[in-house]
Design an enzyme around this catalytic site. Structure first.
Site, short mmCIF file in Angstrom:
data_model
loop_
_atom_site.label_atom_id
_atom_site.label_comp_id
_atom_site.label_asym_id
_atom_site.label_seq_id
_atom_site.Cartn_x
_atom_site.Cartn_y
_atom_site.Cartn_z
N ASP A 1 5.92 17.71 -7.94
CA ASP A 1 5.64 16.34 -7.51
C ASP A 1 5.96 15.42 -8.68
O ASP A 1 5.94 15.86 -9.84
CB ASP A 1 4.18 16.16 -7.09
N LYS B 1 0.08 13.94 -10.11
CA LYS B 1 -0.60 14.67 -9.04
C LYS B 1 -0.58 16.18 -9.28
O LYS B 1 -1.54 16.87 -8.92
CB LYS B 1 0.04 14.34 -7.70
N CYS C 1 18.65 21.02 11.88
CA CYS C 1 19.10 21.42 13.22
C CYS C 1 18.65 20.42 14.28
O CYS C 1 19.37 20.17 15.24
CB CYS C 1 18.55 22.81 13.55
N CYS D 1 0.55 -0.44 4.83
CA CYS D 1 0.47 0.99 4.50
C CYS D 1 0.34 1.80 5.77
O CYS D 1 -0.30 1.37 6.73
CB CYS D 1 -0.75 1.25 3.59
N CYS E 1 23.15 26.43 6.61
CA CYS E 1 22.42 26.87 7.80
C CYS E 1 23.36 27.63 8.73
O CYS E 1 22.99 28.68 9.26
CB CYS E 1 21.79 25.67 8.52
#
Length: 327
Positions: free
Chosen positions: A29, A52, A154, A175, A233
């Site tokens: 993070d 964090k 996908c 927010c 993928c």
């Protein structure tokens, strides 16, 4: 099907297990703890200003000091950091040079999610994606096995499919809704799915949704899209098809039940000692239940007319006693 989720937290977590009591957590993070994050019920006010990952590591160490942690305070979407992120996924296991067992996506933006999706598709890494809707009353978790199940690209959200800059969706001074209860439910579903996957018990959910307004939990499995925009993928899909072709097929042999007696010379029959009418009288009413729920037993209604009764009369007690003496 299209999704538009706003994530419940801003972490990418890699899990590596060795045994049920030994694990390694890798945290990624680049954000800092703010007072607005206190509704997550995880951070504490004195941690405001810390990164964090640092604050999370402190809290988690106090819960279980035996678990080793590896924290990385950077943005995984940048080129240099993305390369290091992939390296830690593929070589950050407990054993030197081994990949992690599972990656958890708990991010709050599509850019980071697409970065995790790209990395896991390229490496063939199994991961779980999770999110909470922008109105904070629904969420989901999803197990993604590259090549076998649908990746995030996908069936992308409309924002991603249309190449819209998600920063334009945010309004100044506004927010997104945030409910710690919804986040806690989705986080709990995610962790439960992680335990089942890593420890090998129960049924692992491929996709599990949560609608707090109706207490609805849809569950399904999505196949990979052959026209997925992610080339890794599509490559993983081709490799998965080859493995399925090479896998030996299991023949299902139906065993015929052996007939004990071909004939019934003496005409013997098995009959119930209780008739249908008697069985119905001994059973109580069956309530109207939702599909999939049955009662273990029913209680017959009590017959209020059992025993002898005396008719009501206007005669006094003395008159009734006088009648009894004459009898």
């Amino acid at each position: 099907m299209l999704w538009l989720w706003w994530e419940w937290e801003e972490w990418a977590v890699s899990l590596q297990k060795c045994s049920p009591d030994v694990a390694l957590l890798l945290l990624f993070d680049y954000d800092k703890v703010e007072l607005a994050n206190m509704n997550r019920l995880f951070f504490q006010p004195h941690q405001a200003g810390l990164s964090k990952v640092e604050a999370a590591e402190h809290t988690l160490r106090s819960i279980n000091p035996d678990v080793p942690f590896e924290s990385h305070n950077y943005n995984i979407t940048t080129m240099d950091n993305f390369t290091h992120f992939m390296n830690r996924i593929s070589h950050g296991g407990l054993e030197e040079g081994k990949p992690v067992d599972l990656v958890l996506s708990c991010v709050d933006n599509f850019e980071a999610r697409m970065a995790i999706n790209t990395a896991c598709n390229e490496l063939g890494q199994v991961w779980m994606e999770s999110g909470v809707s922008e109105n904070a009353v629904s969420g989901h978790i999803q197990l993604i096995i590259p090549g076998e199940t649908a990746c995030f690209a996908c069936a992308p959200p409309l924002v991603v499919a249309a190449n819209i800059d998600e920063k334009t969706l945010k309004r100044d001074g506004v927010c997104a809704a945030s409910l710690p209860t919804t986040m806690g439910v989705v986080a709990g579903l995610l962790v439960q799915n992680v335990l089942k996957f890593l420890l090998g018990f129960g049924t692992v959910s491929y996709y599990l949704g949560y609608n707090a307004m109706q207490d609805f939990f849809p569950s399904m499995a999505m196949k990979a899209n052959p026209q997925c925009d992610d080339r890794h993928c599509r490559r993983q899909q081709d490799e998965y098809k080859k493995k399925e072709v090479e896998r030996p097929k299991q023949e299902v042999v139906q065993e015929e039940e052996e007939v004990v007696h071909e004939d019934n010379e003496w005409g013997i029959e098995l009959v119930s000692e209780v008739s249908e009418a008697e069985l119905q009288d001994a059973s109580g009413p069956v309530p109207d239940l939702p599909e999939g729920i049955t009662v273990a037993y029913t209680i017959p209604e009590k017959d209020g007319a059992s025993g002898e009764t005396v008719e009501e009369t206007d005669q006094s007690l003395e008159e009734l006693m006088a009648q009894m003496r004459k009898m």
